[in-house]
Every structure is written in structure tokens, then in C-alpha cells.
Design a protein around this motif. Structure first.
Motif, mmCIF file in Angstrom:
data_model
loop_
_atom_site.group_PDB
_atom_site.id
_atom_site.type_symbol
_atom_site.label_atom_id
_atom_site.label_comp_id
_atom_site.label_asym_id
_atom_site.label_seq_id
_atom_site.Cartn_x
_atom_site.Cartn_y
_atom_site.Cartn_z
ATOM 1 N N ALA A 72 1.841 10.307 11.444
ATOM 2 C CA ALA A 72 3.129 9.622 11.506
ATOM 3 C C ALA A 72 2.895 8.134 11.647
ATOM 4 C CB ALA A 72 3.958 10.132 12.691
ATOM 5 N N GLY A 73 3.952 7.363 11.391
ATOM 6 C CA GLY A 73 3.880 5.929 11.565
ATOM 7 C C GLY A 73 5.264 5.322 11.602
ATOM 8 N N PHE A 74 5.360 4.145 12.199
ATOM 9 C CA PHE A 74 6.635 3.443 12.272
ATOM 10 C C PHE A 74 6.378 1.946 12.352
ATOM 11 C CE2 PHE A 74 5.334 4.037 16.626
ATOM 12 C CZ PHE A 74 5.825 2.939 17.334
ATOM 13 N N THR A 75 7.380 1.165 11.984
ATOM 14 C CA THR A 75 7.305 -0.288 12.079
ATOM 15 C C THR A 75 7.733 -0.707 13.472
ATOM 16 O OG1 THR A 75 7.755 -0.531 9.728
ATOM 17 C CG2 THR A 75 8.175 -2.452 11.113
ATOM 18 N N ALA A 76 6.978 -1.643 14.072
ATOM 19 C CA ALA A 76 7.285 -2.080 15.432
ATOM 20 C C ALA A 76 6.995 -3.561 15.600
ATOM 21 C CB ALA A 76 6.448 -1.291 16.438
ATOM 22 N N SER A 77 7.861 -4.215 16.337
ATOM 23 C CA SER A 77 7.568 -5.577 16.780
ATOM 24 C C SER A 77 7.384 -5.604 18.294
ATOM 25 C CB SER A 77 8.673 -6.551 16.355
ATOM 26 O OG SER A 77 9.911 -6.163 16.892
ATOM 27 N N ALA A 78 7.723 -4.507 18.971
ATOM 28 C CA ALA A 78 7.588 -4.421 20.431
ATOM 29 C C ALA A 78 6.184 -3.938 20.787
ATOM 30 C CB ALA A 78 8.651 -3.498 21.004
ATOM 31 N N LEU A 97 6.088 -2.727 2.679
ATOM 32 C CA LEU A 97 5.451 -1.664 3.455
ATOM 33 C C LEU A 97 6.109 -1.540 4.823
ATOM 34 C CD1 LEU A 97 3.187 0.416 3.236
ATOM 35 C CD2 LEU A 97 1.641 -1.285 4.224
ATOM 36 N N SER A 98 6.425 -2.667 5.440
ATOM 37 C CA SER A 98 7.137 -2.653 6.715
ATOM 38 C C SER A 98 8.478 -1.944 6.576
ATOM 39 C CB SER A 98 7.350 -4.081 7.215
ATOM 40 O OG SER A 98 8.179 -4.087 8.358
ATOM 41 N N ASP A 99 9.216 -2.284 5.531
ATOM 42 C CA ASP A 99 10.517 -1.645 5.298
ATOM 43 C C ASP A 99 10.377 -0.130 5.138
ATOM 44 O OD1 ASP A 99 12.031 -3.968 5.476
ATOM 45 O OD2 ASP A 99 12.103 -4.290 3.297
ATOM 46 N N ALA A 100 9.370 0.302 4.395
ATOM 47 C CA ALA A 100 9.171 1.741 4.176
ATOM 48 C C ALA A 100 8.915 2.461 5.499
ATOM 49 C CB ALA A 100 8.010 1.977 3.213
ATOM 50 N N PHE A 101 8.056 1.891 6.350
ATOM 51 C CA PHE A 101 7.750 2.532 7.636
ATOM 52 C C PHE A 101 8.885 2.371 8.647
ATOM 53 C CE2 PHE A 101 3.621 3.147 5.884
ATOM 54 C CZ PHE A 101 3.093 4.225 6.575
ATOM 55 N N ALA A 102 9.835 1.489 8.343
ATOM 56 C CA ALA A 102 11.038 1.362 9.175
ATOM 57 C C ALA A 102 12.116 2.355 8.728
ATOM 58 C CB ALA A 102 11.580 -0.063 9.098
ATOM 59 N N GLY A 103 11.830 3.132 7.693
ATOM 60 C CA GLY A 103 12.762 4.160 7.242
ATOM 61 C C GLY A 103 13.641 3.758 6.080
ATOM 62 N N LYS A 104 13.486 2.539 5.588
ATOM 63 C CA LYS A 104 14.268 2.101 4.431
ATOM 64 C C LYS A 104 13.678 2.728 3.178
ATOM 65 C CE LYS A 104 15.523 -2.190 6.689
ATOM 66 N NZ LYS A 104 15.377 -3.644 6.711
ATOM 67 N N GLY A 105 14.524 3.202 2.294
ATOM 68 C CA GLY A 105 14.042 3.819 1.070
ATOM 69 C C GLY A 105 13.963 5.327 1.136
ATOM 70 N N GLY A 106 14.131 5.901 2.317
ATOM 71 C CA GLY A 106 14.224 7.349 2.452
ATOM 72 C C GLY A 106 12.936 8.131 2.278
ATOM 73 N N LEU A 107 11.783 7.492 2.281
ATOM 74 C CA LEU A 107 10.526 8.223 2.122
ATOM 75 C C LEU A 107 10.164 8.956 3.412
ATOM 76 C CD1 LEU A 107 8.301 5.561 0.318
ATOM 77 C CD2 LEU A 107 9.356 7.584 -0.701
ATOM 78 N N GLU A 108 9.623 10.146 3.254
ATOM 79 C CA GLU A 108 9.070 10.870 4.393
ATOM 80 C C GLU A 108 7.677 10.316 4.687
ATOM 81 O OE1 GLU A 108 10.626 13.111 6.333
ATOM 82 O OE2 GLU A 108 12.412 12.725 5.135
ATOM 83 N N ALA A 109 7.059 10.790 5.750
ATOM 84 C CA ALA A 109 5.779 10.246 6.219
ATOM 85 C C ALA A 109 4.730 10.180 5.111
ATOM 86 C CB ALA A 109 5.258 11.050 7.401
ATOM 87 N N GLY A 116 5.024 10.085 1.889
ATOM 88 C CA GLY A 116 5.396 9.093 0.889
ATOM 89 C C GLY A 116 5.137 7.676 1.361
ATOM 90 N N ARG A 117 5.368 7.431 2.630
ATOM 91 C CA ARG A 117 5.090 6.111 3.207
ATOM 92 C C ARG A 117 3.592 5.827 3.183
ATOM 93 N NH1 ARG A 117 8.986 6.772 8.519
ATOM 94 N NH2 ARG A 117 10.907 7.031 7.327
ATOM 95 N N PHE A 118 2.808 6.804 3.609
ATOM 96 C CA PHE A 118 1.357 6.614 3.640
ATOM 97 C C PHE A 118 0.783 6.448 2.235
ATOM 98 C CE2 PHE A 118 1.724 8.168 8.014
ATOM 99 C CZ PHE A 118 0.831 7.320 8.657
ATOM 100 N N ALA A 119 1.430 7.030 1.225
ATOM 101 C CA ALA A 119 0.949 6.913 -0.157
ATOM 102 C C ALA A 119 1.099 5.491 -0.710
ATOM 103 C CB ALA A 119 1.703 7.901 -1.050
ATOM 104 N N LEU A 120 1.850 4.630 -0.035
ATOM 105 C CA LEU A 120 2.079 3.262 -0.501
ATOM 106 C C LEU A 120 0.916 2.310 -0.220
ATOM 107 C CD1 LEU A 120 5.796 2.834 0.641
ATOM 108 C CD2 LEU A 120 4.946 3.276 -1.688
#
Length: 168
Positions: free
Chosen positions: A31-37, A80-92, A94-98
Motif C-alpha cells: 500500500a501507499g499514500f501521499t503525505a506531507s505530515a 505520481l503524488s496525485d495518483a497516490f492521493a487517490g486522484k484518478g481512481g487507481l487501486e494500489a 495501478g498506482r505502483f505500476a506508474l
């Protein structure tokens, strides 16, 4: 005097922060997510903290795997940040494939040629505070990326900083 949620969020929008993709892998899954915190805690032992929303489906995966990698993004990695933030509707997957990934000490995915720096960590403590889990992560390995600019989040938008920003 009580500070409202809106006042707090507006004020935090004025606090620039590095944009990171935080990843995990292990028995519970990848799994992965975009974070600034994300911030440093101490250099003895080298430790970061990462804030993860308690309502995120990733929350349980990170805790179960017990490892994470903070991948600080280069200035040209907004998509890439947008994809891991959930924009674009890709599942995990699909995000990693980018992007291209490898691993270091813990097995958490390390971003290749898109990260300014990667901190490969083991989660040593979790503190539940309000809407978020605060993950304290001891650094097991570090990979420095190529010299260049980084991506920050400020004023609810992306901004390049560093060498790439100077050349633009």
C-alpha cells in the motif's frame, strides 16, 4: 478561545511541507499514500513520524506490516503524488505500476529515480490522536536520490523548490 477546524486548516495551508509517498509491503499487502505530515523526531536513534488518517483503509496495512518507506518526491512528480492521493481512481497496484520500485532493509517499496531521498523504516510505536495515527518509524536505511529539486505542498498546491526550481 476555540480554534475551529476551518481556521486550523487555513493556517496549516501556510506551512509548506515536502510531498512524500509513504509505502509499505509485507504479509498484510502492499500500500501507499501521499503525505506531507512527515517530520524528523530524533537522530538517536534516527526516527521519523508519519501521520496517517485512522479512517484510511491503508491504516491497518501499515500497522500490520510494521514497516514503511518515506519517499520524498522530486519536483517533477506531481502526477505520481496525485495518483497516490487517490486522484484518478487507481487501486494500489495501478498506482505502483506508474513508477519503478525496489527495496532496501525492510522490504517496503523504495521509489527509483523519482525520489529526492528515501527513508526505509520500521514502525516502533503508534500513537492515536484525534483523526490520525502517528507512526513513529526508526530508520533502517537511507537512499539519497540524484541532485535536483523537490516538490512541496503550500497554499493547497504543489510548488517546486531547489535546483530544478532555480532552472525554470
Amino acid at each position: 478561545m476555540t480554534v475551529t477546524r476551518e481556521e486550523f486548516r487555513d493556517a496549516m495551508a501556510r506551512l509548506g511541507a515536502a510531498v512524500n509517498i509513504v509505502t509499505t509491503d509485507g504479509a498484510a499487502g502492499r500500500a501507499g499514500f501521499t503525505a506531507s505530515a512527515v517530520c524528523s523526531v530524533t537522530d538517536d536513534p534516527p526516527t521519523l513520524l508519519v501521520c496517517l488518517n485512522r479512517s484510511s483503509r491503508n491504516n491497518a496495512l501499515f500497522k500490520a506490516n510494521g514497516v514503511l518507506c518515506v519517499n520524498t518526491l522530486a519536483s517533477d512528480r506531481q502526477a505520481l503524488s496525485d495518483a497516490f492521493a487517490g486522484k484518478g481512481g487507481l487501486e494500489a497496484e495501478g498506482r505502483f505500476a506508474l513508477a519503478h520500485w525496489s527495496s532496501l532493509a525492510t522490504g517496503a517499496p523504495v521509489l527509483e529515480d523519482a525520489a529526492v531521498v528515501a527513508f526505509d523504516c520500521r514502525i516502533t510505536e503508534v500513537l492515536e490522536k484525534g483523526t490520525h495515527s502517528v507512526l513513529f518509524a526508526e530508520i533502517a536505511a537511507i537512499r539519497q536520490g540524484a541532485a535536483g529539486g523537490a516538490l512541496i505542498w503550500y497554499g493547497r498546491d504543489y510548488h517546486p523548490v531547489g535546483h530544478a526550481a532555480d532552472a525554470a
